[in-house]
Structure formats: structure tokens, C-alpha cells
Scaffold this motif. Structure first.
Motif, short mmCIF file in Angstrom:
data_model
loop_
_atom_site.label_atom_id
_atom_site.label_comp_id
_atom_site.label_asym_id
_atom_site.label_seq_id
_atom_site.Cartn_x
_atom_site.Cartn_y
_atom_site.Cartn_z
N LYS A 150 0.91 -1.20 -0.09
CA LYS A 150 -0.02 0.06 0.09
C LYS A 150 1.08 1.22 0.11
N TYR A 151 0.75 2.04 -0.93
CA TYR A 151 1.29 3.20 -1.25
C TYR A 151 0.54 4.67 -1.01
N VAL A 185 -2.76 3.94 -2.99
CA VAL A 185 -2.69 2.85 -4.06
C VAL A 185 -2.02 1.81 -3.68
N ILE A 186 -2.87 0.56 -3.81
CA ILE A 186 -2.58 -0.71 -3.37
C ILE A 186 -2.15 -1.63 -4.65
N LEU A 187 -1.00 -2.27 -4.53
CA LEU A 187 -0.49 -3.38 -5.61
C LEU A 187 -0.38 -4.50 -5.22
N ARG A 188 -0.82 -5.41 -5.97
CA ARG A 188 -0.73 -6.82 -5.95
C ARG A 188 -0.22 -7.59 -7.09
N LEU A 189 0.99 -8.40 -6.66
CA LEU A 189 1.67 -9.11 -7.78
C LEU A 189 1.43 -10.53 -7.52
N THR A 190 1.36 -11.21 -8.49
CA THR A 190 1.63 -12.85 -8.59
C THR A 190 1.41 -13.14 -9.94
N SER A 191 2.16 -14.26 -9.98
CA SER A 191 2.40 -14.86 -11.51
C SER A 191 1.39 -16.02 -11.53
#
Length: 95
Positions: A28-29, A64-70
Motif C-alpha cells: 500500500k502506497y 494505491v494498493i498493488l498486488r503481484l503474483t504470476s
């Protein structure tokens, strides 16, 4: 290729502000103004296109919330970690 649990722990320690949530990297930014967050999202989009790997993005006023996964790999890979570092650099430049 998926990172092992040990590799994940090692990498998350190096990723300022990021945490693990159910096979996903999350950060979370916070921004002082709404439009600064939107400008950051534009930079995230540019980085994501260059990586051809796109995060889930949530905009909540000044957060701004970023979520990363492959998804194709079934979890977190080195690509997710590299991209998270890039997002942190973009955030540091945006403040």
C-alpha cells in the motif's frame, strides 16, 4: 519458476513496504494528494507494460494498493520481485 518459501522470505525482507498475502506480494502506497497517486499509477502502468506483467491495482483516494503474483506459475516468481523493486523506485521518485 516459483520462488521457494525460503527465497520468498529472503526477498520480502529486501522489499520495503511489501508483504506476503496468500501467494501474492502486496504493498500500500500513500500519497499526499489524489493526483500524485494517479500519476504513480500511470508510472506503474508504463513499468508493467515494459515487463509484460501487470499487477492488480486498487485506488482508494490517496492510497494505491498493488498486488503481484504470476498466475501462470501459480504464485510468486523472480519477475514479481523485480517488478516490485521497480515500483518502489518509481514511488521514491514520485514523492
Amino acid at each position: 519458476m516459483l520462488l521457494t518459501e525460503e527465497e520468498l522470505r529472503e526477498q520480502v525482507i529486501k522489499l520495503e513496504g511489501w508483504k506476503l498475502e496468500e501467494s501474492t506480494l502486496v504493498r500500500k502506497y500513500m500519497f499526499s494528494q489524489f493526483m500524485k497517486g494517479i500519476a504513480f499509477v500511470d508510472e506503474v502502468a508504463t513499468i508493467s507494460e515494459a515487463f509484460d506483467h501487470h499487477p492488480y491495482i486498487t485506488i482508494d483516494y490517496k492510497a494505491v494498493i498493488l498486488r503481484l503474483t504470476s498466475h501462470e506459475a501459480g504464485g510468486i516468481t523472480a519477475l514479481d520481485v523485480r517488478e516490485a523493486h521497480e515500483f518502489n523506485e518509481a514511488y521514491d521518485k514520485s514523492r
